[in-house]
Every structure is written in C-alpha cells, then in structure tokens.
Scaffold this active site. Structure first.
Site, PDB file in Angstrom:
ATOM      1  N   ASP A  82      11.236 -39.885 -48.483  1.00 39.26           N
ATOM      2  CA  ASP A  82      10.098 -40.386 -49.254  1.00 39.26           C
ATOM      3  C   ASP A  82       9.584 -41.720 -48.742  1.00 39.26           C
ATOM      4  O   ASP A  82      10.289 -42.470 -48.067  1.00 39.26           O
ATOM      5  CB  ASP A  82      10.440 -40.473 -50.738  1.00 39.26           C
ATOM      6  CG  ASP A  82      11.701 -41.295 -51.007  1.00 39.26           C
ATOM      7  OD1 ASP A  82      12.619 -41.272 -50.169  1.00 39.26           O
ATOM      8  OD2 ASP A  82      11.773 -41.956 -52.062  1.00 39.26           O
ATOM      9  N   GLU A 140      14.505 -41.083 -52.797  1.00 42.41           N
ATOM     10  CA  GLU A 140      15.485 -42.176 -52.811  1.00 42.41           C
ATOM     11  C   GLU A 140      14.938 -43.394 -53.535  1.00 42.41           C
ATOM     12  O   GLU A 140      15.696 -44.154 -54.144  1.00 42.41           O
ATOM     13  CB  GLU A 140      15.874 -42.550 -51.373  1.00 42.41           C
ATOM     14  CG  GLU A 140      17.026 -43.537 -51.272  1.00 42.41           C
ATOM     15  CD  GLU A 140      16.636 -44.979 -51.490  1.00 42.41           C
ATOM     16  OE1 GLU A 140      17.423 -45.714 -52.122  1.00 42.41           O
ATOM     17  OE2 GLU A 140      15.559 -45.393 -51.017  1.00 42.41           O
ATOM     18  N   GLU A 141      13.624 -43.600 -53.477  1.00 48.29           N
ATOM     19  CA  GLU A 141      13.025 -44.828 -53.985  1.00 48.29           C
ATOM     20  C   GLU A 141      12.739 -44.806 -55.489  1.00 48.29           C
ATOM     21  O   GLU A 141      12.223 -45.781 -56.027  1.00 48.29           O
ATOM     22  CB  GLU A 141      11.698 -45.106 -53.247  1.00 48.29           C
ATOM     23  CG  GLU A 141      11.842 -45.313 -51.746  1.00 48.29           C
ATOM     24  CD  GLU A 141      12.430 -46.662 -51.389  1.00 48.29           C
ATOM     25  OE1 GLU A 141      12.683 -47.459 -52.302  1.00 48.29           O
ATOM     26  OE2 GLU A 141      12.644 -46.916 -50.187  1.00 48.29           O
ATOM     27  N   ARG A 181      30.024 -51.965 -42.603  1.00 49.94           N
ATOM     28  CA  ARG A 181      30.900 -52.735 -43.485  1.00 49.94           C
ATOM     29  C   ARG A 181      31.797 -51.781 -44.251  1.00 49.94           C
ATOM     30  O   ARG A 181      31.318 -50.791 -44.823  1.00 49.94           O
ATOM     31  CB  ARG A 181      30.114 -53.587 -44.471  1.00 49.94           C
ATOM     32  CG  ARG A 181      31.031 -54.423 -45.377  1.00 49.94           C
ATOM     33  CD  ARG A 181      30.270 -55.261 -46.364  1.00 49.94           C
ATOM     34  NE  ARG A 181      31.176 -56.065 -47.173  1.00 49.94           N
ATOM     35  CZ  ARG A 181      31.673 -57.249 -46.830  1.00 49.94           C
ATOM     36  NH1 ARG A 181      31.320 -57.772 -45.660  1.00 49.94           N
ATOM     37  NH2 ARG A 181      32.497 -57.890 -47.624  1.00 49.94           N
ATOM     38  N   HIS A 367       9.944 -52.644 -46.963  1.00 54.64           N
ATOM     39  CA  HIS A 367       9.113 -52.761 -48.168  1.00 54.64           C
ATOM     40  C   HIS A 367       7.991 -53.777 -47.980  1.00 54.64           C
ATOM     41  O   HIS A 367       7.525 -54.388 -48.949  1.00 54.64           O
ATOM     42  CB  HIS A 367       9.951 -53.116 -49.403  1.00 54.64           C
ATOM     43  CG  HIS A 367      10.865 -52.010 -49.844  1.00 54.64           C
ATOM     44  ND1 HIS A 367      11.017 -51.650 -51.178  1.00 54.64           N
ATOM     45  CD2 HIS A 367      11.660 -51.164 -49.154  1.00 54.64           C
ATOM     46  CE1 HIS A 367      11.879 -50.643 -51.267  1.00 54.64           C
ATOM     47  NE2 HIS A 367      12.280 -50.331 -50.043  1.00 54.64           N
TER      48      HIS A 367
END
Length: 396
Positions: A82, A140-141, A181, A367
């Site tokens: 998306d 996802e957003e 990480r 973004h």
C-alpha cells in the site's frame, strides 16, 4: 550451500533491470491501504509468468508458494503493497500518476524486491528442500493492519510457517548495506482521540464560560507525566499529540476541543497500564476543572521483536552475502510496523535495506513527498532475501 551464493548474486544482477522496471510501474500507480486492487492484479500476473499459482488473501493481498524438494520446512517472505495519501513532488519519469497518493514509504521497493527474490528462488527450487510462502500484504499503513487479517485467514498455516522474514527501506543507510537488530526493535502504536467539552462564549467574559481550551492545555501538559514519572526508565515510551482543533476565534471560546495523538512503547504490560493511567488523568483532570473529557484509545499494532536465534542466523547470512562491513547494528526505533503481528505469531526477523546514495542523495525520510531511493538497492534486496530464505530452509 556456499556454491549457491555466487549463483544468487549473478541472478540478482541479471534481473536487476527488470526489478527496477517493476518498481517504476508500482511507484507510478500507487494505491491506498486496502484499495490495492490493481497492484494485486499486477503482482498476480508477475507471479503467473513464473509459473506460480497465486491466490488472493485478505481481499487485496496475494499469496503464492514456491515448492522446492519435498520434506523440508516452510518459511515466509513478506512485502507490503500500500501507498500513502501524500502528493509526490519528485520530478522523475516514474512519478505517481494518482493525485494525492504516493509510495512514500518504499512499499513499491518491498514488492519489487520480493518479486525479484521469487524469480531467483523459483529458478533454484530444485536446489533446496522445503517451501517458501510469498506474502504480498495489503494495508500496512492503516489499522487494523493487513498482517493481522492475513494471520486470521491462516497465512501462517497449511503448511505451518517456521519463520518469517521481512525487509524495509532505510534512507539513513547507503544502498548496498543492511541494518539488523536482535530483540525488541519497533514500538507498539495506539491512536488517541480526545474530546474536551466545556461551555463556550465571549472571550471577554471567561467567568461566564467553562473554557475547554484551558482544560485541554492542562491535559496535554499533565499527560506527559505518564511517560516521565509513571513509566520505568528502562521501558522506552512516547506520548505525542499532533492535532488540536479549538474552533473558536480571537474573541470566541469554543464549546469543545478535539485532540489526536499517539502512544508507543516496547512493553505490552506497561502499554495496558499506561492506557489506564491516561484515561484516569484525562477524565479526572477535566472533571476537576468542571469540564468533560472523552478519550477513545484505538488499539494498534503490538511491538515488533526480532527473535534472537533467528536474527543471529540472518545477520551471519547477510554478512556472507554482502560482507561484514555492509551489515550494521540498528538502534531501537519508536515507529511502528504491522509486521509486528507476524513477530508475535512466529519466529521473525525484520531488517532494513539501505537506500541512500553515497553522495547523500535520496536521504529524504519516509512519509515525505520527496522520498526516493538509490535503485542500486534493488540489486541488493532481491538477492539478499533469496539467500536468506535458502539459508534458513537449510537450518531446519
């Protein structure tokens, strides 16, 4: 196994131009969360060209299997599809053709990379045992997150997935490098919606009114004590308010104030406790000042944890593929990602793909309307993902 490494590197280089072309198409035709119908159709066609049999999942998602030699485990590779409601300002040939919609978070890169990895893995399916699930995820957003919907529809079952890998663009790292990480990496996220109601009137006669602007100001300031004095210093927490509407005027006190914010942390127990503290503070402080505060907390994504044993294998495999100097250790990040749902349901590793040019270009944050990448990253992403998948299958 080691003999496959140079073959994967050669295939990644061989298919790089096609991967870039796919990314350009996706970038030019972005679609918002849960509206990815044309994107899903395009992904389906690309998978069918490889001889695969994709099927829809979670409405606008796509699922496909690459089956190697029988008898092995099943792992999953994920890409989100998306875009964001942002007007692109880049002047490039592949600029968004959908006004007000842009791939400003790199999901076009993720999808193109997974299609490139699928092509490599499909070419080599006679060389490994097991099954690879290709998960092209919608939404996802936007809450509730496409990952949660795919899990509810059984994406991690039949056959059962033993590990999940995903990657995300990282404009602070040069193309050709990746960041990893172990352990808790990204934050949970909750959306906060507050309405403070008082009694409006003329600004020159405050004694006749009950000023919700003043009450809202006290709430915004006081709420920060939840992070500074209620949270353990060992638990990262963020409370931010980004939208305040007090629709009065220079001489008009409004009847109500509307506020939006976010709360993020890396501990689920503290997260639930903080919700209770926030609700008591907002409602109690407003009441003490004669007003009313209504608080809605929309429960968002959980925190994202990279399973340590799996992540150690991913890091070692990435160093084999790219060289140790191109694999860096990441700090914790208080942004959120719905890949976290996968990390709560199965051993998972979510790593970052460098996309910045060596001279500093393409360093705009995600973004933003100027986000773009050094497309050399598309020579790294697909090959690395294919190598990680094959290495992970071999460990089971």
């Amino acid at each position: 196994m080691t003999e496959l490494l140079p073959r994967i590197q050669r295939l990644a280089a061989q298919y790089a131009a096609d991967t870039v072309a796919i990314r350009h198409h996706l970038h030019a035709h972005p679609e918002l969360s849960f509206e990815e119908t044309q994107t899903a159709a395009f992904v389906t066609r690309e998978l069918e060209k490889m001889g695969l049999s994709p099927r829809p999942i979670a409405n606008t998602g796509v699922l496909a299997l690459i089956e190697g030699q029988p008898g092995g485990p099943t792992i999953a590779l994920r890409a989100d599809m998306d875009a964001l409601p942002i007007q692109e300002t880049n002047d490039v040939p592949y600029k968004s053709t959908n006004p007000g919609v842009m791939h400003a978070c790199g999901h076009d890169v993720h999808t193109a990379s997974l299609l490139g990895a699928a092509r490599i893995l499909n070419d080599l399916k006679g060389e490994f045992r097991g099954t690879i699930k290709l998960m092209f995820q919608p939404g996802e957003e936007r809450l509730p997150g496409g990952a949660s919907l795919m899990i509810k529809e059984g994406v991690l079952e039949n056959p059962k997935v033993t590990s999940v890998l995903g990657q995300h663009v990282f404009p602070h790292l040069p193309a050709g490098k990746v960041g990893i990480r172990s352990g808790r990496y990204m934050a949970s996220t909750d959306e906060l919606y507050l309405t403070v109601r008082g009694k409006g009137g003329h600004g020159a006669m405050p004694e006749m009114n009950l000023d919700p602007v003043l009450v809202a100001a006290h709430i915004i300031v006081a709420a920060q004590q939840i992070v500074s004095r209620r949270a353990s210093p060992k638990i990262p927490s963020v409370l931010s308010f980004g939208k305040i509407i007090a629709n009065g005027a220079t001489n008009v006190i409004p009847n109500e104030v509307y506020i939006e914010g976010t709360f993020r942390t890396l501990n689920e127990e503290w997260r639930a406790e903080a919700h209770q503290h926030l609700r008591r503070l907002c409602e109690g402080l407003a009441e003490s000042m004669g007003a009313v505060c209504e608080l809605e907390i929309r429960h968002g994504y959980p925190y994202l944890e990279n399973e340590p044993v799996l992540t150690a294998r991913v890091k070692a495999a990435a160093e084999e593929f790219l060289g140790p100097e191109n694999v860096v250790e990441l700090d914790q990040w208080m942004a959120a990602e719905d890949f976290a749902y996968f990390s709560q349901a199965a051993p998972a590793c979510f790593y970052r793909l460098g996309t910045r040019h060596e001279d500093g270009r393409f360093a705009s944050s995600v973004h933003t309307p100027t986000f773009d990448i050094d497309e050399k990253a598309l020579a790294t992403g697909p090959g690395l993902m294919a190598w990680l998948a094959i290495k992970e299958l071999a460990t089971k």
